[in-house]
Design an enzyme around this catalytic site. Structure first.
Site, PDB file in Angstrom:
ATOM      1  N   GLU A 163     164.690  95.890  37.783  1.00  0.00           N
ATOM      2  CA  GLU A 163     165.771  96.008  38.643  1.00  0.00           C
ATOM      3  C   GLU A 163     165.386  96.911  39.718  1.00  0.00           C
ATOM      4  O   GLU A 163     166.097  97.859  39.847  1.00  0.00           O
ATOM      5  CB  GLU A 163     167.083  96.256  37.686  1.00  0.00           C
ATOM      6  CG  GLU A 163     167.322  95.223  36.787  1.00  0.00           C
ATOM      7  CD  GLU A 163     168.781  95.664  36.083  1.00  0.00           C
ATOM      8  OE1 GLU A 163     169.640  96.450  36.600  1.00  0.00           O
ATOM      9  OE2 GLU A 163     169.243  94.994  35.354  1.00  0.00           O
ATOM     10  N   GLU A 355     167.647  90.031  30.339  1.00  0.00           N
ATOM     11  CA  GLU A 355     168.754  90.788  30.050  1.00  0.00           C
ATOM     12  C   GLU A 355     170.066  89.869  30.034  1.00  0.00           C
ATOM     13  O   GLU A 355     170.159  89.232  31.112  1.00  0.00           O
ATOM     14  CB  GLU A 355     169.065  91.994  30.357  1.00  0.00           C
ATOM     15  CG  GLU A 355     167.914  92.993  30.311  1.00  0.00           C
ATOM     16  CD  GLU A 355     168.359  94.395  31.210  1.00  0.00           C
ATOM     17  OE1 GLU A 355     169.292  94.614  31.587  1.00  0.00           O
ATOM     18  OE2 GLU A 355     167.441  95.390  31.381  1.00  0.00           O
TER      19      GLU A 355
HETATM   20  C1  FCB Z   1     170.924  96.909  33.232  1.00  0.00           C
HETATM   21  C2  FCB Z   1     169.665  97.725  32.839  1.00  0.00           C
HETATM   22  C3  FCB Z   1     169.864  97.924  31.500  1.00  0.00           C
HETATM   23  C4  FCB Z   1     171.268  98.199  30.869  1.00  0.00           C
HETATM   24  C5  FCB Z   1     172.063  97.434  31.362  1.00  0.00           C
HETATM   25  C6  FCB Z   1     173.517  97.138  30.766  1.00  0.00           C
HETATM   26  O1  FCB Z   1     171.213  96.950  34.855  1.00  0.00           O
HETATM   27  O2  FCB Z   1     168.479  97.140  33.093  1.00  0.00           O
HETATM   28  O3  FCB Z   1     168.869  99.163  31.444  1.00  0.00           O
HETATM   29  O4  FCB Z   1     171.686  99.320  31.344  1.00  0.00           O
HETATM   30  O5  FCB Z   1     172.047  96.979  32.688  1.00  0.00           O
END
Ligand code: FCB
Length: 452
Positions: A163, A355
């Site tokens: 990110e 994620e």
């Molecule tokens: C993302 C991050 C991760 C975590 C989630 C909830 O942006 O990559 O580390 O904090 O959000």
């Protein structure tokens, strides 16, 4: 058609968020350690000094992953644990921890997947300018070499960077994450190029030591717009908005980060928007930045959508009382259909959801269990949309639930619980939530039980 038989069902974490042991066995400081201790940045001034103490509970934690039946586990390596000053000296004990973790995962039948940079920049490099210093490309290349030389014989899946929208956009542009700075456009453009070049150096190192076997990607985030209907006009409108860039928030976009890596050039319109400010790169630099990758990783929690009611009144919510999680993020399962579709159609690479998950109000009930029905419902809705994408012929190769266990949620500290496993931070006791048992059955049935 449904999920492929070797679909990578997994869960994710990041070193800084769960390891603890912040000064142990020769680890150096990272910028988050520094800003946590400075105070005033994190809810309740909490720190990640101990967190889940995963560093000391690693075997127990891998045993729990095995019990859940994970096929893969995405974790990050802590740069300052492996190289306390960021460059030069290697901390053997730090490296050994990751080597042991990889062995433990493999013997549990779980595919290890490594993120090389998940935000905890060594403090020593921050003091040299961090991501604003062009030398960071070489620093990151050197660090990557150390890691891949040691782990590349056993680890196939690599994500260079997590990110950039957050650690560059929020961190250097909007002052909302470490190092809490607000820089001008030129600095943000230059820092972005440093990220592109660092990514390129890392890919070179991974290919050199892991070879053709390596599966390399990145794990960006970004807003994907959810169409109101599937008419081609509406699809095109949302696709366009999902890949748009603008002068003030280009560093939060999708195409700003992905076009250079996957297409080998800045997104269309960049020259008009930035003029002379747009950094010029040589052909060799573009070649290194845009070496072929093996998948498009994407971290996704909510989609962008039109506001049904008064936009100014409801902000990012859809309508009065629309469902959202503890983070205030809207529950928009369709994003797991449209994001893979849009990215696949633009970049032509297999998609991995790196994620996805939600923060809930989870606690241990009187019966000793953690009944997180909302996480089950959330994940089921999202996975059904992902399955729809698969059924439409989108090549989706994996899904990593965020997170394997509750952990330190950056500026929000410990109040946000994202885990499949509950952690009592007073005792470090781990408890599988109901969602972990449910996810076990999803994996065991390869997704077949989602629609029953
Ligand atoms: C993302 C991050 C991760 C975590 C989630 C909830 O942006 O990559 O580390 O904090 O959000």
């Amino acid at each position: 058609m449904s999920f492929s038989k070797d679909f990578l069902w997994g869960a994710a974490s990041a070193a800084h968020q769960l390891e603890g042991a912040y000064l142990e066995d020769g680890k150096g400081l990272g910028i988050w350690n520094f800003f946590e201790h400075e105070g005033g940045h994190i809810a309740y001034n909490e720190t990640a000094d101990v967190s889940c103490d995963h560093y000391h509970h690693m075997k127990e934690d891998v045993a729990l992953m095995k019990q859940i039946g994970l096929k893969s586990y995405r974790f990050s390596v802590s740069w300052p644990r492996v190289m306390p000053e960021g460059i030069g000296r290697v901390n053997e004990k730090g490296l050994q921890f990751y080597s042991d973790l990889v062995d433990e995962l493999i013997s549990a039948g779980i595919e290890p997947m490594i993120t090389l940079f998940h935000w905890n920049l060594p403090l020593a490099l921050f003091e040299k300018g961090g991501w604003k210093n062009p030398d960071i490309a070489d620093w990151f290349g050197e660090y990557t070499e150390v890691v891949v030389k040691r782990l590349g014989d056993r680890v196939k899946y690599w994500m260079t960077i997590n990110e950039p929208q957050m650690f560059i956009g929020f961190g250097l542009g909007m002052g909302l994450m470490a190092p809490f700075e607000k820089n001008d456009t030129q600095t943000m453009l230059n820092a972005s190029v440093n990220v592109f070049r660092a990514h390129g150096k890392a890919v070179t190192a991974i290919r050199k030591y892991v070879g053709a076997e390596a599966k390399i990607g990145m794990a960006p985030t970004g807003s994907v717009w959810i169409p109101k209907d599937d008419s081609s006009k509406e699809l095109e409108r949302c696709r366009e908005m999902s890949f748009a860039i603008d002068k003030d928030s280009f560093f939060m976009g999708n195409s700003w980060w992905a076009d250079p890596l996957f297409l080998g050039h800045y997104p269309e319109g960049s020259e008009e928007i930035f003029g002379d400010m747009l950094p010029k790169l040589s052909k060799e630099e573009w070649d290194e930045i845009s070496q072929p990758l093996d998948f498009y990783g994407f971290n996704v929690y909510e989609g962008a959508h039109e506001h049904f009611d008064d936009e100014t009144k409801y902000g990012r919510y859809e309508y009065m009382g629309s469902p959202h999680t503890m983070m205030g993020w809207s529950i928009t399962p369709e994003v797991l259909y449209y994001a893979p579709k849009f990215f696949y159609e633009r970049y032509h690479k297999p998609i991995m959801i790196t994620e996805n998950g939600m923060a809930g109000m989870d606690w241990e009930s009187m019966d000793g269990k953690v009944h997180d029905y909302q996480r089950i419902d959330f994940t089921r809705r999202y996975l059904l949309e992902l399955e729809r994408a698969v059924n439409d012929g989108i090549d989706v190769i994996g899904y990593q639930h965020w997170s394997i266990m509750d952990n330190f949620e950056w500026c929000q500290g410990y109040k946000m619980r994202f885990g499949l496993i509950h952690v009592d931070y007073r005792t470090l006791k781990r408890t599988l939530k109901d969602s972990a048992y449910w996810y076990h059955d999803v994996i065991a049935s390869n997704g077949a039980n989602l629609s029953v």
